[in-house]
Design a protein around this motif. Sequence first.
Motif, PDB file in Angstrom:
ATOM      1  N   LYS A 250       0.823  -1.206   0.000  1.00 59.04           N
ATOM      2  CA  LYS A 250       0.000   0.000   0.000  1.00 59.04           C
ATOM      3  C   LYS A 250       0.861   1.262   0.000  1.00 59.04           C
ATOM      4  O   LYS A 250       0.472   2.285  -0.578  1.00 59.04           O
ATOM      5  CB  LYS A 250      -0.934  -0.024   1.211  1.00 59.04           C
ATOM      6  CG  LYS A 250      -2.032   1.031   1.204  1.00 59.04           C
ATOM      7  CD  LYS A 250      -2.904   0.889   2.440  1.00 59.04           C
ATOM      8  CE  LYS A 250      -4.023   1.922   2.455  1.00 59.04           C
ATOM      9  NZ  LYS A 250      -5.110   1.575   1.529  1.00 59.04           N
ATOM     10  N   GLN A 251       2.041   1.182   0.610  1.00 56.42           N
ATOM     11  CA  GLN A 251       2.936   2.340   0.627  1.00 56.42           C
ATOM     12  C   GLN A 251       3.353   2.727  -0.796  1.00 56.42           C
ATOM     13  O   GLN A 251       3.560   3.901  -1.087  1.00 56.42           O
ATOM     14  CB  GLN A 251       4.175   2.024   1.458  1.00 56.42           C
ATOM     15  CG  GLN A 251       3.887   1.765   2.927  1.00 56.42           C
ATOM     16  CD  GLN A 251       5.145   1.379   3.687  1.00 56.42           C
ATOM     17  OE1 GLN A 251       6.213   1.959   3.461  1.00 56.42           O
ATOM     18  NE2 GLN A 251       5.040   0.420   4.581  1.00 56.42           N
ATOM     19  N   TYR A 252       3.474   1.719  -1.661  1.00 54.42           N
ATOM     20  CA  TYR A 252       3.857   1.981  -3.050  1.00 54.42           C
ATOM     21  C   TYR A 252       2.638   2.307  -3.915  1.00 54.42           C
ATOM     22  O   TYR A 252       2.655   3.265  -4.696  1.00 54.42           O
ATOM     23  CB  TYR A 252       4.582   0.765  -3.630  1.00 54.42           C
ATOM     24  CG  TYR A 252       5.922   0.493  -3.003  1.00 54.42           C
ATOM     25  CD1 TYR A 252       7.072   1.142  -3.453  1.00 54.42           C
ATOM     26  CD2 TYR A 252       6.044  -0.401  -1.946  1.00 54.42           C
ATOM     27  CE1 TYR A 252       8.309   0.893  -2.880  1.00 54.42           C
ATOM     28  CE2 TYR A 252       7.284  -0.654  -1.360  1.00 54.42           C
ATOM     29  CZ  TYR A 252       8.408   0.005  -1.826  1.00 54.42           C
ATOM     30  OH  TYR A 252       9.626  -0.240  -1.259  1.00 54.42           O
ATOM     31  N   THR A 253       1.588   1.503  -3.779  1.00 49.14           N
ATOM     32  CA  THR A 253       0.448   1.655  -4.681  1.00 49.14           C
ATOM     33  C   THR A 253      -0.381   2.898  -4.363  1.00 49.14           C
ATOM     34  O   THR A 253      -0.840   3.594  -5.265  1.00 49.14           O
ATOM     35  CB  THR A 253      -0.450   0.409  -4.631  1.00 49.14           C
ATOM     36  OG1 THR A 253      -0.922   0.194  -3.291  1.00 49.14           O
ATOM     37  CG2 THR A 253       0.321  -0.820  -5.087  1.00 49.14           C
ATOM     38  N   GLU A 254      -0.561   3.189  -3.082  1.00 47.40           N
ATOM     39  CA  GLU A 254      -1.409   4.322  -2.700  1.00 47.40           C
ATOM     40  C   GLU A 254      -0.774   5.656  -3.073  1.00 47.40           C
ATOM     41  O   GLU A 254      -1.481   6.626  -3.374  1.00 47.40           O
ATOM     42  CB  GLU A 254      -1.688   4.278  -1.198  1.00 47.40           C
ATOM     43  CG  GLU A 254      -2.727   5.288  -0.743  1.00 47.40           C
ATOM     44  CD  GLU A 254      -3.095   5.102   0.712  1.00 47.40           C
ATOM     45  OE1 GLU A 254      -4.300   4.989   1.006  1.00 47.40           O
ATOM     46  OE2 GLU A 254      -2.179   5.064   1.565  1.00 47.40           O
ATOM     47  N   ASN A 255       0.546   5.714  -3.084  1.00 52.52           N
ATOM     48  CA  ASN A 255       1.243   6.974  -3.364  1.00 52.52           C
ATOM     49  C   ASN A 255       1.715   7.086  -4.815  1.00 52.52           C
ATOM     50  O   ASN A 255       2.364   8.067  -5.173  1.00 52.52           O
ATOM     51  CB  ASN A 255       2.445   7.109  -2.419  1.00 52.52           C
ATOM     52  CG  ASN A 255       2.028   7.198  -0.966  1.00 52.52           C
ATOM     53  OD1 ASN A 255       1.140   7.966  -0.623  1.00 52.52           O
ATOM     54  ND2 ASN A 255       2.645   6.399  -0.102  1.00 52.52           N
ATOM     55  N   TYR A 256       1.373   6.104  -5.639  1.00 53.78           N
ATOM     56  CA  TYR A 256       1.826   6.123  -7.032  1.00 53.78           C
ATOM     57  C   TYR A 256       1.024   7.154  -7.837  1.00 53.78           C
ATOM     58  O   TYR A 256      -0.204   7.227  -7.736  1.00 53.78           O
ATOM     59  CB  TYR A 256       1.650   4.734  -7.649  1.00 53.78           C
ATOM     60  CG  TYR A 256       2.073   4.688  -9.100  1.00 53.78           C
ATOM     61  CD1 TYR A 256       3.422   4.676  -9.439  1.00 53.78           C
ATOM     62  CD2 TYR A 256       1.129   4.692 -10.119  1.00 53.78           C
ATOM     63  CE1 TYR A 256       3.821   4.659 -10.764  1.00 53.78           C
ATOM     64  CE2 TYR A 256       1.517   4.669 -11.439  1.00 53.78           C
ATOM     65  CZ  TYR A 256       2.866   4.656 -11.762  1.00 53.78           C
ATOM     66  OH  TYR A 256       3.260   4.651 -13.071  1.00 53.78           O
ATOM     67  N   THR A 257       1.732   7.958  -8.639  1.00 51.65           N
ATOM     68  CA  THR A 257       1.064   8.992  -9.440  1.00 51.65           C
ATOM     69  C   THR A 257       1.550   9.018 -10.889  1.00 51.65           C
ATOM     70  O   THR A 257       1.381  10.005 -11.588  1.00 51.65           O
ATOM     71  CB  THR A 257       1.265  10.388  -8.816  1.00 51.65           C
ATOM     72  OG1 THR A 257       2.672  10.648  -8.701  1.00 51.65           O
ATOM     73  CG2 THR A 257       0.594  10.496  -7.460  1.00 51.65           C
ATOM     74  N   GLY A 258       2.163   7.945 -11.347  1.00 47.52           N
ATOM     75  CA  GLY A 258       2.638   7.900 -12.734  1.00 47.52           C
ATOM     76  C   GLY A 258       1.574   7.375 -13.673  1.00 47.52           C
ATOM     77  O   GLY A 258       0.381   7.371 -13.374  1.00 47.52           O
ATOM     78  N   GLY A 259       2.030   6.896 -14.847  1.00 49.07           N
ATOM     79  CA  GLY A 259       1.096   6.342 -15.821  1.00 49.07           C
ATOM     80  C   GLY A 259       0.528   5.024 -15.321  1.00 49.07           C
ATOM     81  O   GLY A 259       1.219   4.225 -14.691  1.00 49.07           O
ATOM     82  N   LEU A 260      -0.763   4.810 -15.571  1.00 49.41           N
ATOM     83  CA  LEU A 260      -1.400   3.572 -15.158  1.00 49.41           C
ATOM     84  C   LEU A 260      -2.463   3.173 -16.168  1.00 49.41           C
ATOM     85  O   LEU A 260      -2.905   3.986 -16.979  1.00 49.41           O
ATOM     86  CB  LEU A 260      -2.023   3.693 -13.770  1.00 49.41           C
ATOM     87  CG  LEU A 260      -3.270   4.561 -13.596  1.00 49.41           C
ATOM     88  CD1 LEU A 260      -3.950   4.225 -12.267  1.00 49.41           C
ATOM     89  CD2 LEU A 260      -2.927   6.047 -13.613  1.00 49.41           C
ATOM     90  N   ALA A 261      -2.844   1.888 -16.127  1.00 50.39           N
ATOM     91  CA  ALA A 261      -3.830   1.373 -17.071  1.00 50.39           C
ATOM     92  C   ALA A 261      -4.777   0.429 -16.350  1.00 50.39           C
ATOM     93  O   ALA A 261      -4.389  -0.284 -15.418  1.00 50.39           O
ATOM     94  CB  ALA A 261      -3.140   0.644 -18.230  1.00 50.39           C
ATOM     95  N   ASP A 262      -6.029   0.414 -16.805  1.00 46.41           N
ATOM     96  CA  ASP A 262      -7.111  -0.338 -16.163  1.00 46.41           C
ATOM     97  C   ASP A 262      -7.900  -1.046 -17.257  1.00 46.41           C
ATOM     98  O   ASP A 262      -8.396  -0.402 -18.187  1.00 46.41           O
ATOM     99  CB  ASP A 262      -7.996   0.648 -15.394  1.00 46.41           C
ATOM    100  CG  ASP A 262      -9.121  -0.008 -14.618  1.00 46.41           C
ATOM    101  OD1 ASP A 262      -9.236  -1.246 -14.649  1.00 46.41           O
ATOM    102  OD2 ASP A 262      -9.884   0.734 -13.972  1.00 46.41           O
ATOM    103  N   SER A 263      -8.010  -2.366 -17.162  1.00 38.74           N
ATOM    104  CA  SER A 263      -8.780  -3.101 -18.174  1.00 38.74           C
ATOM    105  C   SER A 263      -9.264  -4.421 -17.611  1.00 38.74           C
ATOM    106  O   SER A 263      -8.523  -5.122 -16.925  1.00 38.74           O
ATOM    107  CB  SER A 263      -7.937  -3.359 -19.429  1.00 38.74           C
ATOM    108  OG  SER A 263      -8.653  -4.109 -20.389  1.00 38.74           O
ATOM    109  N   CYS A 264     -10.517  -4.755 -17.912  1.00 38.10           N
ATOM    110  CA  CYS A 264     -11.097  -6.046 -17.570  1.00 38.10           C
ATOM    111  C   CYS A 264     -11.422  -6.780 -18.865  1.00 38.10           C
ATOM    112  O   CYS A 264     -11.822  -6.148 -19.860  1.00 38.10           O
ATOM    113  CB  CYS A 264     -12.368  -5.851 -16.741  1.00 38.10           C
ATOM    114  SG  CYS A 264     -13.211  -7.395 -16.310  1.00 38.10           S
ATOM    115  N   TRP A 265     -11.251  -8.106 -18.843  1.00 42.60           N
ATOM    116  CA  TRP A 265     -11.597  -8.905 -20.024  1.00 42.60           C
ATOM    117  C   TRP A 265     -12.323 -10.168 -19.590  1.00 42.60           C
ATOM    118  O   TRP A 265     -12.092 -10.693 -18.497  1.00 42.60           O
ATOM    119  CB  TRP A 265     -10.344  -9.252 -20.823  1.00 42.60           C
ATOM    120  CG  TRP A 265     -10.587  -9.241 -22.294  1.00 42.60           C
ATOM    121  CD1 TRP A 265     -10.552 -10.313 -23.146  1.00 42.60           C
ATOM    122  CD2 TRP A 265     -10.900  -8.107 -23.097  1.00 42.60           C
ATOM    123  NE1 TRP A 265     -10.828  -9.903 -24.435  1.00 42.60           N
ATOM    124  CE2 TRP A 265     -11.053  -8.551 -24.429  1.00 42.60           C
ATOM    125  CE3 TRP A 265     -11.086  -6.749 -22.821  1.00 42.60           C
ATOM    126  CZ2 TRP A 265     -11.374  -7.705 -25.479  1.00 42.60           C
ATOM    127  CZ3 TRP A 265     -11.400  -5.893 -23.860  1.00 42.60           C
ATOM    128  CH2 TRP A 265     -11.545  -6.365 -25.168  1.00 42.60           C
TER     129      TRP A 265
END
Length: 286
Positions: free
Chosen positions: A124-139
């Motif tokens: 959570k320390q890494y994921t919660e504070n992450y502000t770079g490029g990200l992608a979201d997809s469900c298949w």
Amino acid sequence: MITLKSAREIEAMDRAGAVLASIHKGLRELIKPGADMWEVEEYVRRRCKEENVLPLQIGVSGSIMDYPYATCCGLNDEVAHAFPRHYRLKEGDLLKVDMVLSEPLDKSAVDVSKLNFDNVAEMKQYTENYTGGLADSCWAYAVGTVSEEAAKLMAITKEALYLGIEQAVIGNRIGDIGAAIQSYAESHGYGVVRDLVGHGVGPTMHEEPMVPHYGTAGRGLRLREGMVLTIEPMINTGTWEIDTDPETGWAHKTLDGGLSCQYEHQFVITKDGPQILTSQGEERTY
């Protein structure tokens, strides 16, 4: 607050989307009768470590507990946010796999291969504070040969996704997206989930505006160049109503036990139309 994304931000999300799409393509070979659903989670974790990308769903705050896995794995009547687990996939199952990933990171900043994905507080320390490029997809994945009912639901849900994306052009409104999806799905007698919606993306995974998969054409926020959105229709064979697991606060199921399907893409609105950032290949096929 709604932000219009810069070219740099869009390029970063495109890099994240390319990795995510390649992982979804890899899952096609893994998801088959007899496979353990947990292998999906293990595969995604391994690819994250190899590509040096963060699995951003780990540590997302929930009403009862933080989300503990890199994927959401929804089986048959499970609509969204269901946990991956040990279950032998059966001929005819319908499995939906959703994930949110960062762009590939510089190992000098964080070496993902060294992170303990089972330590949710650490992640959570890494994921919660992450502000770079990200992608979201469900298949959605058919396990072996599915029933005619499931095959039709998958086809209609995928088409609804692309009909919604086609409405995401400069000058249209949020309601145009939802109206296109709702009218198409309901014309086939299906229910469109209303409690869970698409959304803006960046710098975090859930940003304004919210993008319902139902609505009235010509209503709502006007769409502008530079918006990055997800459209992720959840379509049910029966009622649109869903229930939530009271023990974890995460997994949602159809209220009537009917099948549910979901496809999701992330895209940017450009002057030339929507540009899909999580494409797996030829559009309207993948």
